[in-house]
Design an enzyme around this catalytic site. Structure first.
Site, PDB file in Angstrom:
ATOM      1  N   LYS A 279       0.842  -1.203   0.000  1.00 51.62           N
ATOM      2  CA  LYS A 279       0.000   0.000   0.000  1.00 51.62           C
ATOM      3  C   LYS A 279       0.876   1.251   0.000  1.00 51.62           C
ATOM      4  CE  LYS A 279      -3.828   1.997   2.712  1.00 51.62           C
ATOM      5  NZ  LYS A 279      -4.592   1.886   3.981  1.00 51.62           N
TER       6      LYS A 279
ATOM      7  N   SER B   2      -9.612   2.056   3.271  1.00 53.75           N
ATOM      8  CA  SER B   2      -8.800   2.735   2.294  1.00 53.75           C
ATOM      9  C   SER B   2      -7.887   1.818   1.480  1.00 53.75           C
ATOM     10  CB  SER B   2      -7.916   3.780   3.003  1.00 53.75           C
ATOM     11  OG  SER B   2      -7.015   3.130   3.894  1.00 53.75           O
TER      12      SER B   2
ATOM     13  N   SER C  78      -9.373  -0.253   7.494  1.00 48.96           N
ATOM     14  CA  SER C  78      -8.861  -0.193   6.115  1.00 48.96           C
ATOM     15  C   SER C  78      -8.184  -1.445   5.580  1.00 48.96           C
ATOM     16  CB  SER C  78      -7.892   0.973   5.970  1.00 48.96           C
ATOM     17  OG  SER C  78      -8.633   2.165   5.869  1.00 48.96           O
TER      18      SER C  78
END
Ligand code: GLN
Length: 472
Positions: free
Chosen positions: A64, A139, A163
């Site tokens: 990420k 997210s 997330s």
């Protein structure tokens, strides 16, 4: 020529044994994932950038974009960090490299990990592999969608209030938010430091446990990390005999939970009983009532402090102006999107003199109550179980005009994050043809129990992680 591996099905564990037996070379394996990215990422947009230089000789991995990677641009999904190339690796990047894993690229995220759909990324949304008209959650939608679409066998995400868990649920794979303090945050772009945790996403519970064992452990550079009291175990076995699970009695009354999600969840509970688990009730009276408001004071307050470092001087974007003050103001105006701006304003307000006691201090008191109520609920229990997300993946644009509706996506994931507890999401069925996630919340450092329960359930459920439209 037939592809060397089917990346849609290959687990990290299988990839690792193919490498060990020399049935595939590290370069061939990496090429297979880059081919998959070339074929499908145009539609999905899981990656903000890919990396194709020979690194290690192990299983490839996606990371990420809130996690710093030396020499590879790291933007946290924000324009204000565009062009920022870290000169050092985060602790977790160091660890995956030391384990030989090959970095495939950096995955899309809501700006500064603020969001539940990946639509807040400054670089455009990611789409759900099961239905590209829908969001992958957020997210960490980039990592979760990449794993489901066979663009990476596994990946790392970050979870502040859901997330990792929520996108895993919406994309039909397995995600672990570890116990707060078990994985180093050194070199991770900070959102809310008392909540942020780094964790793995993969197709199986065993892969998640394996990646967790690679990244977890004390790091002197993050003073909130601790020595793990138990060594992470790869789960085996298919029985739940002797395991005690508890369902919060509030879950039954939550109207936000879709009927299709509820029925998949109940089916999984029934299966857990058949496997020998004892399923009882527990009580979390404050969690679903005050968890969200508490989180939306604590997290923005910490974010407003953490984001103060983006001033146009030290990182990324700089908008030119006649004076220093004007430069900082313009850089922030150009660089931050609407959601970080909203959080900075909420947080600054909650921390300002005169309001501090009424909002921030009050929220911290509520947080203490949530910690206590979870501790009590977990007494004599191995895991608390709930659905991960109240709904399946929703259409793009559905909630972008209504921040509160977006915040509500994390109703079920937030309370245990505030309590610092680990949470594992596994797919437990389909509703409207889309994946439903089951959340297992464990005791502090109780990851092994979660792996055991998650693995046994996963075997019995037999969920096919390949999105329906790509099954052959
Ligand atoms: N959706 C929540 C938020 O917007 C959680 C995000 C996260 O865990 N990073 O803050």
């Amino acid at each position: 020529m037939a592809p060397v591996v089917d990346t849609l099905r290959l687990t990290a564990e299988e990839a690792s044994s193919l490498l060990e037996r020399r049935e595939v070379s590290p370069a061939e394996l990496r090429a297979a994932y880059h081919d998959a990215i070339a074929a499908r990422d145009g539609e999905l947009h899981c990656f903000l950038r890919t990396v194709d230089e020979p690194g290690g000789d192990g299983v490839p991995i996606a990371i990420k974009d809130v996690i710093s990677t030396k020499g590879v641009e790291t933007t946290a999904g924000s324009r204000i960090l565009a062009g920022y190339v870290p000169v050092f690796d985060s602790a977790v990047a160091e660890k995956v490299k030391a384990a030989g894993l090959q970095l495939l690229g950096k995955t899309n995220t809501d700006e500064f990990a603020m969001g539940s759909s990946t639509e807040n990324s400054a670089f455009g949304p990611t789409r759900n592999p099961w239905d590209p008209s829908r969001v992958p959650g957020g997210s960490g939608g980039g990592t979760a969608a990449a794993v489901s679409a066979g663009l990476a066998p596994w990946g790392l995400g970050s979870d502040t209030g859901g997330s990792i868990k929520q996108p895993s649920a919406l994309c039909g794979n397995v995600g672990l938010r570890p116990t707060y303090g078990s994985v180093s945050r050194y070199g991770v772009v900070a959102f809310a430091s008392s909540l942020d945790q780094i964790g793995p996403v993969a197709k199986t519970v065993r892969d998640v446990a394996l990646l967790y064992s690679i990244v977890a452990g004390r790091d002197p550079r993050d003073s909130t990390t601790a020595e793990l009291p138990e060594t992470p175990q790869l789960p085996e076995g298919d029985s739940l005999a002797g395991m005690r699970l508890a369902v919060p009695k509030q879950v039954g009354a939550l109207e936000a939970i879709d009927p299709g999600v509820r029925s998949a969840f109940e089916g999984a509970l029934e299966l857990a009983r058949e496997l020998g688990a004892e399923v009882r009730e527990c009580d979390l009276p404050l969690s679903y009532r005050y968890g969200m408001p508490c989180y939306y004071l604590v997290a923005p307050a910490e974010a407003s402090s953490n984001l103060a470092r983006y001033d146009g001087v030290r990182y990324g974007l700089r908008t030119s102006a006649r004076s220093y003050d004007e430069m900082v103001e313009r850089t922030r105006d150009d660089g931050f999107g609407p959601e970080p701006k909203r959080r900075i304003m909420l947080g600054t307000y909650a921390l300002s003199a005169g309001y501090y006691d009424a909002y921030y201090v009050q929220a911290q008191k509520v947080r203490t109550l949530l910690i206590r109520e979870h501790r009590e609920a977990l007494e004599g229990v191995d895991a608390i179980v709930t659905p991960t997300s109240p709904t399946v993946a929703f259409p793009l644009g559905d909630k972008t005009a209504d921040p509160l509706a977006m915040y509500a996506c994390d109703l079920l994931t937030i309370p245990s994050c505030l309590a610092g507890l680990p949470g594992l999401s596994i797919p437990c069925g389909l509703s409207e043809g889309l994946p439903v996630g089951l959340q297992l919340i464990g005791r502090q450092f109780g990851e092994n129990a979660l792996f055991h329960v998650g693995h046994a359930l996963e075997q019995a459920l037999g969920f096919d992680t390949v999105p329906t439209r790509w099954r052959t």
